[in-house]
Motif scaffolding. Structure first.
Motif, PDB file in Angstrom:
ATOM      1  N   PRO A 152     -25.409   1.700  -4.483  1.00 23.33           N
ATOM      2  CA  PRO A 152     -25.343   1.948  -5.977  1.00 23.33           C
ATOM      3  C   PRO A 152     -26.183   3.552  -6.189  1.00 23.33           C
ATOM      4  CG  PRO A 152     -26.616   0.004  -5.326  1.00 23.33           C
ATOM      5  CD  PRO A 152     -26.770   0.710  -4.283  1.00 23.33           C
ATOM      6  N   GLY A 153     -25.805   4.256  -6.578  1.00 20.78           N
ATOM      7  CA  GLY A 153     -25.546   5.537  -6.872  1.00 20.78           C
ATOM      8  C   GLY A 153     -25.621   6.775  -5.706  1.00 20.78           C
ATOM      9  N   SER A 154     -25.843   6.517  -5.190  1.00 19.60           N
ATOM     10  CA  SER A 154     -25.058   7.126  -4.276  1.00 19.60           C
ATOM     11  C   SER A 154     -24.053   6.969  -3.693  1.00 19.60           C
ATOM     12  CB  SER A 154     -25.461   7.332  -2.635  1.00 19.60           C
ATOM     13  OG  SER A 154     -25.145   5.441  -2.176  1.00 19.60           O
ATOM     14  N   GLY A 155     -22.740   7.045  -3.849  1.00 24.13           N
ATOM     15  CA  GLY A 155     -21.928   7.100  -4.030  1.00 24.13           C
ATOM     16  C   GLY A 155     -20.828   8.218  -4.564  1.00 24.13           C
ATOM     17  N   ALA A 156     -21.333   7.630  -5.763  1.00 23.32           N
ATOM     18  CA  ALA A 156     -20.862   9.341  -6.818  1.00 23.32           C
ATOM     19  C   ALA A 156     -20.780  10.240  -6.120  1.00 23.32           C
ATOM     20  CB  ALA A 156     -21.378   9.296  -8.224  1.00 23.32           C
ATOM     21  N   ASP A 157     -22.395  10.919  -5.392  1.00 19.73           N
ATOM     22  CA  ASP A 157     -22.543  12.037  -4.551  1.00 19.73           C
ATOM     23  C   ASP A 157     -22.533  12.343  -3.589  1.00 19.73           C
ATOM     24  OD1 ASP A 157     -24.113  11.903  -7.031  1.00 19.73           O
ATOM     25  OD2 ASP A 157     -25.435  11.231  -6.027  1.00 19.73           O
ATOM     26  N   LEU A 159       0.491  -1.162  -0.124  1.00 17.86           N
ATOM     27  CA  LEU A 159       0.228   0.044  -0.026  1.00 17.86           C
ATOM     28  C   LEU A 159       1.039   0.711   0.068  1.00 17.86           C
ATOM     29  CD1 LEU A 159      -2.498  -1.087   2.365  1.00 17.86           C
ATOM     30  CD2 LEU A 159      -2.965  -1.294  -0.054  1.00 17.86           C
ATOM     31  N   ASP A 160       1.257   1.780  -1.428  1.00 16.70           N
ATOM     32  CA  ASP A 160       2.180   2.510  -1.282  1.00 16.70           C
ATOM     33  C   ASP A 160       0.591   4.334  -1.467  1.00 16.70           C
ATOM     34  OD1 ASP A 160       0.683   2.424  -3.835  1.00 16.70           O
ATOM     35  OD2 ASP A 160       3.073   2.770  -4.811  1.00 16.70           O
ATOM     36  N   VAL A 161       1.063   5.127  -1.522  1.00 21.35           N
ATOM     37  CA  VAL A 161      -0.173   6.133  -1.745  1.00 21.35           C
ATOM     38  C   VAL A 161      -0.530   5.853  -3.365  1.00 21.35           C
ATOM     39  CG1 VAL A 161       0.425   8.891  -2.354  1.00 21.35           C
ATOM     40  CG2 VAL A 161       1.420   7.847  -1.189  1.00 21.35           C
ATOM     41  N   TRP A 162      -0.316   5.608  -3.765  1.00 16.44           N
ATOM     42  CA  TRP A 162      -1.102   4.812  -5.431  1.00 16.44           C
ATOM     43  C   TRP A 162      -1.987   4.152  -5.126  1.00 16.44           C
ATOM     44  CZ3 TRP A 162      -1.319   6.481 -10.119  1.00 16.44           C
ATOM     45  CH2 TRP A 162      -1.896   6.347 -11.314  1.00 16.44           C
ATOM     46  N   THR A 163      -1.553   3.088  -4.693  1.00 20.89           N
ATOM     47  CA  THR A 163      -3.118   1.456  -4.144  1.00 20.89           C
ATOM     48  C   THR A 163      -3.719   2.164  -3.427  1.00 20.89           C
ATOM     49  OG1 THR A 163      -0.632   0.651  -3.326  1.00 20.89           O
ATOM     50  CG2 THR A 163      -1.486  -0.206  -5.070  1.00 20.89           C
ATOM     51  N   ARG A 164      -2.769   2.717  -2.115  1.00 17.39           N
ATOM     52  CA  ARG A 164      -4.047   2.890  -1.180  1.00 17.39           C
ATOM     53  C   ARG A 164      -5.207   4.466  -1.594  1.00 17.39           C
ATOM     54  NH1 ARG A 164       0.164   4.551   2.077  1.00 17.39           N
ATOM     55  NH2 ARG A 164       0.442   6.920   1.930  1.00 17.39           N
ATOM     56  N   THR A 165      -5.186   4.638  -2.082  1.00 20.10           N
ATOM     57  CA  THR A 165      -5.766   5.972  -3.183  1.00 20.10           C
ATOM     58  C   THR A 165      -6.896   4.817  -3.703  1.00 20.10           C
ATOM     59  OG1 THR A 165      -4.068   7.259  -3.315  1.00 20.10           O
ATOM     60  CG2 THR A 165      -6.377   7.216  -4.410  1.00 20.10           C
ATOM     61  N   PHE A 166      -6.663   4.107  -4.942  1.00 19.21           N
ATOM     62  CA  PHE A 166      -7.585   3.399  -5.696  1.00 19.21           C
ATOM     63  C   PHE A 166      -8.274   1.900  -4.830  1.00 19.21           C
ATOM     64  CE2 PHE A 166      -5.111   4.109  -9.685  1.00 19.21           C
ATOM     65  CZ  PHE A 166      -5.965   5.144  -9.748  1.00 19.21           C
ATOM     66  N   THR A 167      -7.338   1.870  -3.466  1.00 17.48           N
ATOM     67  CA  THR A 167      -8.154   1.262  -2.341  1.00 17.48           C
ATOM     68  C   THR A 167      -9.027   1.433  -1.898  1.00 17.48           C
ATOM     69  OG1 THR A 167      -5.680  -0.166  -2.076  1.00 17.48           O
ATOM     70  CG2 THR A 167      -7.646  -0.584  -0.438  1.00 17.48           C
ATOM     71  N   GLN A 168      -8.936   2.915  -1.571  1.00 19.21           N
ATOM     72  CA  GLN A 168      -9.796   3.894  -0.605  1.00 19.21           C
ATOM     73  C   GLN A 168     -11.432   3.965  -1.721  1.00 19.21           C
ATOM     74  OE1 GLN A 168      -7.440   7.296   0.267  1.00 19.21           O
ATOM     75  NE2 GLN A 168      -6.590   5.975   1.772  1.00 19.21           N
ATOM     76  N   ALA A 169     -10.784   4.237  -2.877  1.00 15.65           N
ATOM     77  CA  ALA A 169     -11.520   4.510  -3.832  1.00 15.65           C
ATOM     78  C   ALA A 169     -12.671   3.552  -3.862  1.00 15.65           C
ATOM     79  CB  ALA A 169     -11.507   4.951  -5.600  1.00 15.65           C
ATOM     80  N   GLN A 170     -11.867   2.331  -3.371  1.00 17.45           N
ATOM     81  CA  GLN A 170     -12.907   0.659  -4.019  1.00 17.45           C
ATOM     82  C   GLN A 170     -14.161   0.657  -2.474  1.00 17.45           C
ATOM     83  OE1 GLN A 170     -11.618  -2.700  -6.138  1.00 17.45           O
ATOM     84  NE2 GLN A 170     -10.951  -2.735  -4.383  1.00 17.45           N
ATOM     85  N   GLU A 171     -13.624   0.937  -2.296  1.00 16.59           N
ATOM     86  CA  GLU A 171     -13.627   0.538  -0.469  1.00 16.59           C
ATOM     87  C   GLU A 171     -15.019   1.774  -0.092  1.00 16.59           C
ATOM     88  OE1 GLU A 171     -10.433   1.391   2.175  1.00 16.59           O
ATOM     89  OE2 GLU A 171      -9.800  -0.719   2.309  1.00 16.59           O
ATOM     90  N   CYS A 172     -15.327   3.144  -0.944  1.00 17.29           N
ATOM     91  CA  CYS A 172     -15.890   4.028  -1.257  1.00 17.29           C
ATOM     92  C   CYS A 172     -17.302   3.114  -2.006  1.00 17.29           C
ATOM     93  CB  CYS A 172     -15.249   5.328  -1.575  1.00 17.29           C
ATOM     94  SG  CYS A 172     -16.869   6.420  -1.790  1.00 17.29           S
ATOM     95  N   ILE A 173     -16.882   3.075  -3.153  1.00 17.83           N
ATOM     96  CA  ILE A 173     -17.723   2.828  -3.651  1.00 17.83           C
ATOM     97  C   ILE A 173     -18.412   0.947  -2.952  1.00 17.83           C
ATOM     98  CG2 ILE A 173     -18.352   0.968  -5.458  1.00 17.83           C
ATOM     99  CD1 ILE A 173     -16.022   2.815  -6.775  1.00 17.83           C
ATOM    100  N   GLN A 174     -17.848   0.077  -2.860  1.00 22.08           N
ATOM    101  CA  GLN A 174     -18.285  -0.523  -1.928  1.00 22.08           C
ATOM    102  C   GLN A 174     -19.090  -0.283  -0.685  1.00 22.08           C
ATOM    103  OE1 GLN A 174     -14.923  -3.604  -0.944  1.00 22.08           O
ATOM    104  NE2 GLN A 174     -15.155  -4.024  -2.551  1.00 22.08           N
ATOM    105  N   ASP A 175     -19.237   0.441   0.212  1.00 14.15           N
ATOM    106  CA  ASP A 175     -19.957   1.310   1.412  1.00 14.15           C
ATOM    107  C   ASP A 175     -21.167   1.856   1.203  1.00 14.15           C
ATOM    108  OD1 ASP A 175     -17.717  -0.374   2.412  1.00 14.15           O
ATOM    109  OD2 ASP A 175     -16.582   1.661   3.069  1.00 14.15           O
ATOM    110  N   ASN A 176     -20.846   2.810  -0.341  1.00 12.84           N
ATOM    111  CA  ASN A 176     -21.999   3.390  -0.418  1.00 12.84           C
ATOM    112  C   ASN A 176     -23.763   2.384  -1.359  1.00 12.84           C
ATOM    113  OD1 ASN A 176     -21.984   6.831   0.035  1.00 12.84           O
ATOM    114  ND2 ASN A 176     -19.946   5.276  -0.271  1.00 12.84           N
TER     115      ASN A 176
END
Length: 626
Positions: A251-256, A232-249
């Protein structure tokens, strides 16, 4: 003490077509099936078990998992119930005792190995088990089946298994059809061995069409690019956070959400573009899921470059404005090689300082050739070569193209059309041969940044001082195999404005296309000795020629193809391509030259090729223009 018995070293999977695909089963082969479900392993186990009985080779089944029983009821086998929970040493010692007892030439079926990592809480120990067991079975000239759940293990396990096994097959199920994709077949090779194969009846038929392959493979996760499996460098950590953000929201609410919006903007600047004009357009059409999907197909870090952004943005705009494009467009399964890798390659191979000295001296055009030669002879680090190998395993023997996608390329005001190289890889031969061909293609594109034409273009537009790094877009070539040739039947380049309005009823604003038979390179890179069919989209049947003599004169005569036997991109005459293929519907693309046929009859000439590429039926009788 080894049991003495009659030894039969003629091995088989029990499926003649699979034997043929693998060029036979060799004594000692450890065959690994990577599956999504144990139900996809069983259809291979049953015929193998029956064949072992028929050949009287002795069948041993190691049972240790909780999944369903693998053998058919009518098969005779020696069953060994093992208990991996008792520990690694006990488990493997029991297996080795059985192997020693049966000696040379027996056949073995193992339960799915993935359950061992659950009992031992370690992918590393799973890899250790295979690295010990596989060579031991090989020594006794056995034939052994293993199963592994795809995308369930760290690279430390899968790489150990892939390196040690003799045969590794990916198994996919799509619309109730089973497909195999050989990733490794040790000491064997055929022109179709590493293609995707459909199991149809008694045959394993190579799948050669790019559309079908992309549809099946495009939805398969690439574990070797999974963010969660990497440091988990900065690159993969950021993409991992984005993937978790999608999973936590939902459908349709994450992007907002605010978090999703911040992550999206950060990923756009990390991987897509830092050009403010292009960034504004990307913010409008890319959501967080789109950007995570890009990250899942990236090798290296950095930006994906102008050409890649243009492709993804065009697809997003089309789909947003008309849902039918979701069905019309081929599945996108390209890979992106980040711009940071280009910089790293220059530095590691001593090219960066040479390039800098040329810039400072102001004679960069005069000294560019020396830098270009050095780039062409550079080497890649082992970790990047491993990533390249993984990607080539994914593509199998499908032809691919390595396309330039520099930071300035296809940007606002900077087309760079034809200034940088794009290299076709026929992608035939053994895995090491295909890897070397691919790395040479990458080197060629990197070296094209020092071509005089590219440097002169940058100097003309005042871009020599700007940061110009080279990212790459690696795509499956659209088309199909016909004999030893690979090509699409139609290709071309489209324009939103038609400057060739040769009659008053052609509306320039409706656009035009240049249409060719074969690879689209002939439409993009205009050949001085040949022609393309220019199609006004609001009047597709109208031609500028007034007679068939003129049509014949200005018709396409050469066809660009990939010759899989010669392993290169070549041009052949239309006649040679058409007559070498089977099942080509020529009447859709070409018209008969009646004058030529009449002269042939008068002079009693046989087998005269009278077809002329006109595309008349394609444009008038099909839905192509719509």
């Amino acid at each position: 003490m080894k049991m003495q018995k009659k030894v039969h070293l003629s091995m088989s999977t029990g499926l003649d077509a699979l034997d043929a695909t693998l060029n036979g089963v060799l004594p000692g082969d450890n065959i690994v099936f990577q599956v999504d479900s144990i139900n996809d392993y069983i259809p291979f186990v049953h015929p193998f078990s029956a064949e072992s009985n028929r050949a009287d080779r002795g069948l041993i089944y190691f049972r240790f998992a909780e999944h369903k029983w693998l053998l058919p009821p009518e098969v005779k086998a020696e069953i060994h119930q093992l208990h991996p929970e008792d520990g690694f040493e006990t488990f493997i010692s029991e297996i080795f005792d059985v192997i020693e007892h049966h000696g040379v030439g027996a056949c073995y079926v193992f339960d799915c190995l993935s359950e061992l990592s659950v009992d031992w809480y370690s992918d590393r120990m799973l890899g250790n088990f295979f690295m010990l067991t596989c060579p031991y079975l090989y020594e006794y000239k056995t034939a052994t089946y293993f199963a592994l759940q795809r995308d369930h293990h760290m690279a430390i396990a899968t790489e150990s298994i892939h390196t040690t096994a003799q045969v590794v097959l990916d198994v996919y199920r799509n619309k109730e059809i089973l497909y195999i994709h050989p990733l490794k077949v040790w000491k064997r090779y055929s022109p179709t061995m590493f293609m995707l194969h459909a199991w149809e009846g008694d045959n394993f038929k190579p799948v050669t069409g790019s559309t079908v392959i992309s549809e099946i493979m495009g939805s398969v996760p690439q574990n070797w690019l999974d963010f969660s499996m990497q440091n988990l460098d900065v690159w993969t950590r950021t993409f991992t956070q984005a993937q978790e953000c999608i999973q936590d929201n939902s459908p349709g609410s994450g992007a907002d959400s605010r978090d999703a919006s911040l992550l999206r903007d950060r990923l756009l600047r990390m991987a897509i573009t830092r050009d403010i004009r292009l960034l504004n357009r990307a913010q409008r059409y890319f959501d967080l899921t789109d950007l995570v999907d890009v990250g899942k197909r990236m090798i290296g870090t950095g930006l994906i470059g102008g050409k890649s952004v243009g492709m993804l943005l065009a697809r997003a705009i089309l789909k947003r404005h008309d849902p039918r494009w979701t069905e019309l467009l081929e599945t996108h399964d390209s890979f992106f090689i980040g711009s940071d890798l280009f910089y790293s390659y220059l530095i590691a191979n001593g090219c960066w300082w040479m390039r800098r000295k040329l810039k400072l001296s102001g004679v960069i055009l005069d000294g560019s050739e020396e830098v270009r030669r050095k780039i062409l002879s550079g080497v890649f680090p082992d970790d990047i070569k491993a990533r390249f190998s993984n990607m080539l395993d994914y593509f199998g023997q499908s032809p691919i193209i390595v396309r330039s996608s520099s930071l300035l390329e296809d940007a606002y005001g900077n087309a760079f059309s034809g200034k940088y190289e794009s290299v076709f890889c026929a992608n035939q031969g053994s895995p090491p041969d295909r890897l070397e061909e691919f790395m040479n293609a990458v080197r060629t594109v990197y070296a094209s940044t020092m071509r005089r034409e590219a440097l002169a273009y940058r100097k003309h537009w005042g871009l020599l001082g700007q940061d110009e790094q080279m990212a790459l877009l690696v795509q499956r070539v659209s088309g199909d195999r016909n004999g030893n040739l690979y090509y699409p039947q139609i290709a071309g380049v489209g324009f939103s404005f038609n400057p060739y309005a040769w009659t008053h009823d052609i509306d320039p604003r409706q656009g035009m296309i240049r249409l060719v038979f074969g690879l689209g390179t002939r439409a993009v890179d205009r050949a001085d000795d040949d022609y393309t069919r220019v199609v006004a989209l609001n009047a597709p049947e109208k031609r500028p020629e007034s007679s068939f003599d003129e049509v014949r004169r200005y018709a396409q005569r050469r066809v660009d193809v990939l010759d899989l036997h010669e392993n290169q991109h070549v041009s052949y005459s239309f006649e040679d391509v058409a007559t070498a293929g089977e099942g080509i519907p020529l009447e859709i693309f070409a018209s008969r030259d009646e004058q030529m046929e009449q002269r042939a009859r008068q002079h009693n000439m046989k087998n005269v090729f009278s077809w002329v590429l006109t595309f008349n039926e394609l444009l008038a009788e099909t839905a192509f223009v719509d």
